[in-house]
Scaffold this motif. Structure first.
Motif, PDB file in Angstrom:
ATOM      1  N   LYS A  10       7.398  -7.373  12.170  1.00  0.00           N
ATOM      2  CA  LYS A  10       7.184  -6.127  11.430  1.00  0.00           C
ATOM      3  C   LYS A  10       6.143  -6.316  10.327  1.00  0.00           C
ATOM      4  O   LYS A  10       5.300  -5.445  10.093  1.00  0.00           O
ATOM      5  CB  LYS A  10       8.500  -5.626  10.833  1.00  0.00           C
ATOM      6  N   ASN A  11       6.202  -7.458   9.642  1.00  0.00           N
ATOM      7  CA  ASN A  11       5.212  -7.749   8.604  1.00  0.00           C
ATOM      8  C   ASN A  11       3.819  -7.941   9.210  1.00  0.00           C
ATOM      9  O   ASN A  11       2.816  -7.541   8.615  1.00  0.00           O
ATOM     10  CB  ASN A  11       5.611  -9.010   7.831  1.00  0.00           C
ATOM     11  N   LEU A  12       3.775  -8.545  10.392  1.00  0.00           N
ATOM     12  CA  LEU A  12       2.487  -8.741  11.065  1.00  0.00           C
ATOM     13  C   LEU A  12       1.890  -7.399  11.488  1.00  0.00           C
ATOM     14  O   LEU A  12       0.669  -7.204  11.418  1.00  0.00           O
ATOM     15  CB  LEU A  12       2.657  -9.652  12.284  1.00  0.00           C
ATOM     16  N   LEU A  13       2.746  -6.479  11.921  1.00  0.00           N
ATOM     17  CA  LEU A  13       2.275  -5.138  12.269  1.00  0.00           C
ATOM     18  C   LEU A  13       1.677  -4.441  11.050  1.00  0.00           C
ATOM     19  O   LEU A  13       0.695  -3.697  11.166  1.00  0.00           O
ATOM     20  CB  LEU A  13       3.425  -4.304  12.842  1.00  0.00           C
ATOM     21  N   MET A  14       2.268  -4.671   9.881  1.00  0.00           N
ATOM     22  CA  MET A  14       1.748  -4.088   8.643  1.00  0.00           C
ATOM     23  C   MET A  14       0.339  -4.599   8.358  1.00  0.00           C
ATOM     24  O   MET A  14      -0.557  -3.830   7.986  1.00  0.00           O
ATOM     25  CB  MET A  14       2.664  -4.426   7.471  1.00  0.00           C
ATOM     26  N   ILE A  15       0.118  -5.903   8.556  1.00  0.00           N
ATOM     27  CA  ILE A  15      -1.208  -6.485   8.354  1.00  0.00           C
ATOM     28  C   ILE A  15      -2.204  -5.862   9.322  1.00  0.00           C
ATOM     29  O   ILE A  15      -3.304  -5.456   8.933  1.00  0.00           O
ATOM     30  CB  ILE A  15      -1.160  -8.013   8.543  1.00  0.00           C
ATOM     31  N   ALA A  16      -1.809  -5.785  10.602  1.00  0.00           N
ATOM     32  CA  ALA A  16      -2.699  -5.210  11.612  1.00  0.00           C
ATOM     33  C   ALA A  16      -3.000  -3.750  11.299  1.00  0.00           C
ATOM     34  O   ALA A  16      -4.153  -3.304  11.444  1.00  0.00           O
ATOM     35  CB  ALA A  16      -2.054  -5.329  12.999  1.00  0.00           C
ATOM     36  N   LEU A 145      -2.227 -14.028  -1.232  1.00  0.00           N
ATOM     37  CA  LEU A 145      -2.521 -14.141   0.192  1.00  0.00           C
ATOM     38  C   LEU A 145      -2.350 -12.798   0.904  1.00  0.00           C
ATOM     39  O   LEU A 145      -3.100 -12.480   1.835  1.00  0.00           O
ATOM     40  CB  LEU A 145      -1.631 -15.206   0.833  1.00  0.00           C
ATOM     41  N   VAL A 146      -1.362 -12.010   0.465  1.00  0.00           N
ATOM     42  CA  VAL A 146      -1.197 -10.658   1.014  1.00  0.00           C
ATOM     43  C   VAL A 146      -2.432  -9.820   0.698  1.00  0.00           C
ATOM     44  O   VAL A 146      -2.963  -9.112   1.557  1.00  0.00           O
ATOM     45  CB  VAL A 146       0.068  -9.987   0.440  1.00  0.00           C
ATOM     46  N   ALA A 147      -2.900  -9.902  -0.548  1.00  0.00           N
ATOM     47  CA  ALA A 147      -4.107  -9.171  -0.944  1.00  0.00           C
ATOM     48  C   ALA A 147      -5.328  -9.649  -0.160  1.00  0.00           C
ATOM     49  O   ALA A 147      -6.193  -8.849   0.222  1.00  0.00           O
ATOM     50  CB  ALA A 147      -4.346  -9.335  -2.439  1.00  0.00           C
ATOM     51  N   LEU A 148      -5.380 -10.942   0.112  1.00  0.00           N
ATOM     52  CA  LEU A 148      -6.520 -11.514   0.829  1.00  0.00           C
ATOM     53  C   LEU A 148      -6.603 -11.000   2.262  1.00  0.00           C
ATOM     54  O   LEU A 148      -7.702 -10.890   2.826  1.00  0.00           O
ATOM     55  CB  LEU A 148      -6.422 -13.042   0.830  1.00  0.00           C
ATOM     56  N   LEU A 178     -10.947  -3.448  -2.518  1.00  0.00           N
ATOM     57  CA  LEU A 178     -10.395  -4.329  -3.548  1.00  0.00           C
ATOM     58  C   LEU A 178      -9.265  -3.641  -4.313  1.00  0.00           C
ATOM     59  O   LEU A 178      -8.262  -4.280  -4.658  1.00  0.00           O
ATOM     60  CB  LEU A 178     -11.503  -4.766  -4.506  1.00  0.00           C
ATOM     61  N   ASP A 179      -9.402  -2.334  -4.560  1.00  0.00           N
ATOM     62  CA  ASP A 179      -8.330  -1.579  -5.229  1.00  0.00           C
ATOM     63  C   ASP A 179      -7.042  -1.616  -4.405  1.00  0.00           C
ATOM     64  O   ASP A 179      -5.940  -1.781  -4.953  1.00  0.00           O
ATOM     65  CB  ASP A 179      -8.757  -0.127  -5.447  1.00  0.00           C
ATOM     66  N   TYR A 180      -7.178  -1.440  -3.103  1.00  0.00           N
ATOM     67  CA  TYR A 180      -6.000  -1.509  -2.221  1.00  0.00           C
ATOM     68  C   TYR A 180      -5.391  -2.909  -2.229  1.00  0.00           C
ATOM     69  O   TYR A 180      -4.173  -3.074  -2.182  1.00  0.00           O
ATOM     70  CB  TYR A 180      -6.373  -1.093  -0.797  1.00  0.00           C
ATOM     71  N   ALA A 181      -6.261  -3.920  -2.290  1.00  0.00           N
ATOM     72  CA  ALA A 181      -5.773  -5.299  -2.335  1.00  0.00           C
ATOM     73  C   ALA A 181      -4.993  -5.564  -3.623  1.00  0.00           C
ATOM     74  O   ALA A 181      -3.955  -6.234  -3.612  1.00  0.00           O
ATOM     75  CB  ALA A 181      -6.947  -6.270  -2.211  1.00  0.00           C
ATOM     76  N   ILE A 182      -5.490  -5.031  -4.741  1.00  0.00           N
ATOM     77  CA  ILE A 182      -4.805  -5.191  -6.026  1.00  0.00           C
ATOM     78  C   ILE A 182      -3.447  -4.490  -5.999  1.00  0.00           C
ATOM     79  O   ILE A 182      -2.446  -5.015  -6.498  1.00  0.00           O
ATOM     80  CB  ILE A 182      -5.677  -4.657  -7.174  1.00  0.00           C
ATOM     81  N   PHE A 183      -3.427  -3.289  -5.405  1.00  0.00           N
ATOM     82  CA  PHE A 183      -2.150  -2.565  -5.258  1.00  0.00           C
ATOM     83  C   PHE A 183      -1.166  -3.391  -4.425  1.00  0.00           C
ATOM     84  O   PHE A 183       0.007  -3.544  -4.794  1.00  0.00           O
ATOM     85  CB  PHE A 183      -2.397  -1.210  -4.596  1.00  0.00           C
ATOM     86  N   ALA A 184      -1.643  -3.939  -3.303  1.00  0.00           N
ATOM     87  CA  ALA A 184      -0.785  -4.750  -2.438  1.00  0.00           C
ATOM     88  C   ALA A 184      -0.285  -5.988  -3.174  1.00  0.00           C
ATOM     89  O   ALA A 184       0.884  -6.376  -3.046  1.00  0.00           O
ATOM     90  CB  ALA A 184      -1.548  -5.153  -1.179  1.00  0.00           C
ATOM     91  N   PHE A 185      -1.172  -6.608  -3.957  1.00  0.00           N
ATOM     92  CA  PHE A 185      -0.786  -7.791  -4.740  1.00  0.00           C
ATOM     93  C   PHE A 185       0.347  -7.448  -5.709  1.00  0.00           C
ATOM     94  O   PHE A 185       1.357  -8.161  -5.789  1.00  0.00           O
ATOM     95  CB  PHE A 185      -1.990  -8.315  -5.518  1.00  0.00           C
ATOM     96  N   SER A 186       0.182  -6.355  -6.457  1.00  0.00           N
ATOM     97  CA  SER A 186       1.167  -6.004  -7.488  1.00  0.00           C
ATOM     98  C   SER A 186       2.515  -5.627  -6.875  1.00  0.00           C
ATOM     99  O   SER A 186       3.568  -6.059  -7.360  1.00  0.00           O
ATOM    100  CB  SER A 186       0.646  -4.864  -8.361  1.00  0.00           C
ATOM    101  N   ILE A 187       2.494  -4.848  -5.795  1.00  0.00           N
ATOM    102  CA  ILE A 187       3.749  -4.431  -5.166  1.00  0.00           C
ATOM    103  C   ILE A 187       4.445  -5.627  -4.523  1.00  0.00           C
ATOM    104  O   ILE A 187       5.666  -5.783  -4.625  1.00  0.00           O
ATOM    105  CB  ILE A 187       3.498  -3.326  -4.116  1.00  0.00           C
ATOM    106  N   ASN A 188       3.680  -6.490  -3.873  1.00  0.00           N
ATOM    107  CA  ASN A 188       4.294  -7.663  -3.251  1.00  0.00           C
ATOM    108  C   ASN A 188       4.849  -8.622  -4.295  1.00  0.00           C
ATOM    109  O   ASN A 188       5.893  -9.247  -4.083  1.00  0.00           O
ATOM    110  CB  ASN A 188       3.272  -8.390  -2.375  1.00  0.00           C
ATOM    111  N   LEU A 189       4.170  -8.746  -5.440  1.00  0.00           N
ATOM    112  CA  LEU A 189       4.668  -9.607  -6.515  1.00  0.00           C
ATOM    113  C   LEU A 189       6.024  -9.107  -7.012  1.00  0.00           C
ATOM    114  O   LEU A 189       6.958  -9.896  -7.209  1.00  0.00           O
ATOM    115  CB  LEU A 189       3.666  -9.648  -7.664  1.00  0.00           C
ATOM    116  N   LEU A 190       6.134  -7.798  -7.198  1.00  0.00           N
ATOM    117  CA  LEU A 190       7.417  -7.217  -7.622  1.00  0.00           C
ATOM    118  C   LEU A 190       8.494  -7.471  -6.573  1.00  0.00           C
ATOM    119  O   LEU A 190       9.640  -7.795  -6.910  1.00  0.00           O
ATOM    120  CB  LEU A 190       7.250  -5.712  -7.854  1.00  0.00           C
ATOM    121  N   ARG A 191       8.128  -7.323  -5.308  1.00  0.00           N
ATOM    122  CA  ARG A 191       9.095  -7.538  -4.225  1.00  0.00           C
ATOM    123  C   ARG A 191       9.532  -9.001  -4.168  1.00  0.00           C
ATOM    124  O   ARG A 191      10.723  -9.292  -3.952  1.00  0.00           O
ATOM    125  CB  ARG A 191       8.482  -7.120  -2.888  1.00  0.00           C
TER     126      ARG A 191
END
Length: 303
Positions: A10-16, A145-148, A178-191
């Motif tokens: 499921k996480n891999l599908l999110m990346i794709a 790494l999620v942001a990357l 890059l804005d989307y990557a920063i959003f992903a970084f912040s949300i994943n950090l909280l998670r």
């Protein structure tokens, strides 16, 4: 099915999904000059997801002891798949991902880009074997790494065809990615912090030193509550100053991003047990998905 669960399909599908949306819902509809064709973006997705799958496998291998306490019903290693088989799959996925990354880097004429895939592979291994048990730093590394996985699309799509004449427009689109990557970084950090609080018992038994173990469950929850307002405020500013002329986008962000972020922040403040933290972790996963789906709004902007 056990292999699919082991690699966190499921996480891999999110990346794709996010990589496909950046390509086909954001870059191509605006006519931005890009490098990869359909085959190329498919290779990038395969490379990224294979390396991520390898990271999930090695993480599960080193998490067996903690998972027996935290999630006994979800343990796969040594129950459904042997550790030897898991290591073999870890090597296979890494070899496939890094090899495709090597090929793709040469196809776009940027051989040094190959180091990105090697860096991701190494960091995922180091995270699973060492950094996971360090307060906050491990959370930051995995979130980076999620942001990357988002930034890499901009790197391969925009940079190889960047020239003096199109540099300004390419930079604008790269900054949005890059804005989307920063959003992903912040949300994943909280998670990640929420998951550490949820899994504190198993992590403590395994001798890990995560943030809630280092400073206590209550203080870690307070840190999480405080940090949760950062993306909330950032998204509100984004809606007010950047999206105010797009009513559909404003409605989507208020309903699907700001609303859930506010709810999760309040829920975090009042959280009392493991079940509450699991719910918060799941909410951040949903918010991440909703954030990814917001890329579809660019199609409405064009229409």
């Amino acid at each position: 099915m056990n292999v699919l669960n082991l690699i966190r399909w499921k996480n891999l599908l999110m990346i794709a999904l996010v990589q496909l949306l950046i390509k086909y819902a954001f870059l191509e509809p605006f006519g931005v000059e890009t490098t990869l064709d359909s085959f190329g973006i498919t290779l990038l997705i395969i490379a990224t997801t294979c390396i991520a799958a390898a990271g999930n496998i090695i993480n599960d291998i080193y998490d067996v002891e903690t998972d027996l306490v935290n999630k006994p019903n979800r343990v796969i290693i040594n129950k459904h798949i042997s550790e030897k088989t898991a290591y073999t799959l870890f090597i296979i996925f890494n070899v496939i991902g890094v090899s495709i990354g090597f090929y793709l880097s040469h196809v776009v004429g940027r051989a040094p880009f190959f180091t990105i895939f090697v860096l991701i592979s190494i960091l995922l291994y180091v995270y699973a074997t060492y950094l996971k048990g360090t307060p906050l730093f491990g959370n930051i590394v995995i979130s980076f790494l999620v942001a990357l996985s988002i930034i890499i699309v901009g790197v391969f799509e925009l940079i190889p065809v960047m020239t003096a004449s199109n540099q300004d427009i390419q930079t604008v689109f790269f900054k949005v990615i890059l804005d989307y990557a920063i959003f992903a970084f912040s949300i994943n950090l909280l998670r990640e912090i929420a998951k550490d609080i949820e899994d504190i018992d198993g992590d403590h038994n395994a001798g890990l030193n995560t943030l809630p173990i280092a400073i206590g469950r209550v203080r870690a929850k307070n840190v999480l509550t405080g940090l949760s307002f950062i993306p909330l405020v950032a998204v509100i500013f984004y809606v007010v100053f950047d999206l105010y002329k797009q009513p559909i986008a404003v409605g989507y962000f208020l309903l699907c991003i700001v609303g859930p972020l506010m709810y999760t922040s309040i829920k975090t403040f009042s959280a009392k047990n493991k079940k509450d933290m699991h719910h918060i972790s799941q909410m951040y996963k949903i918010i991440m998905l909703l954030g990814v789906l917001s890329l579809l709004l660019y199609l409405f902007t064009l229409s």
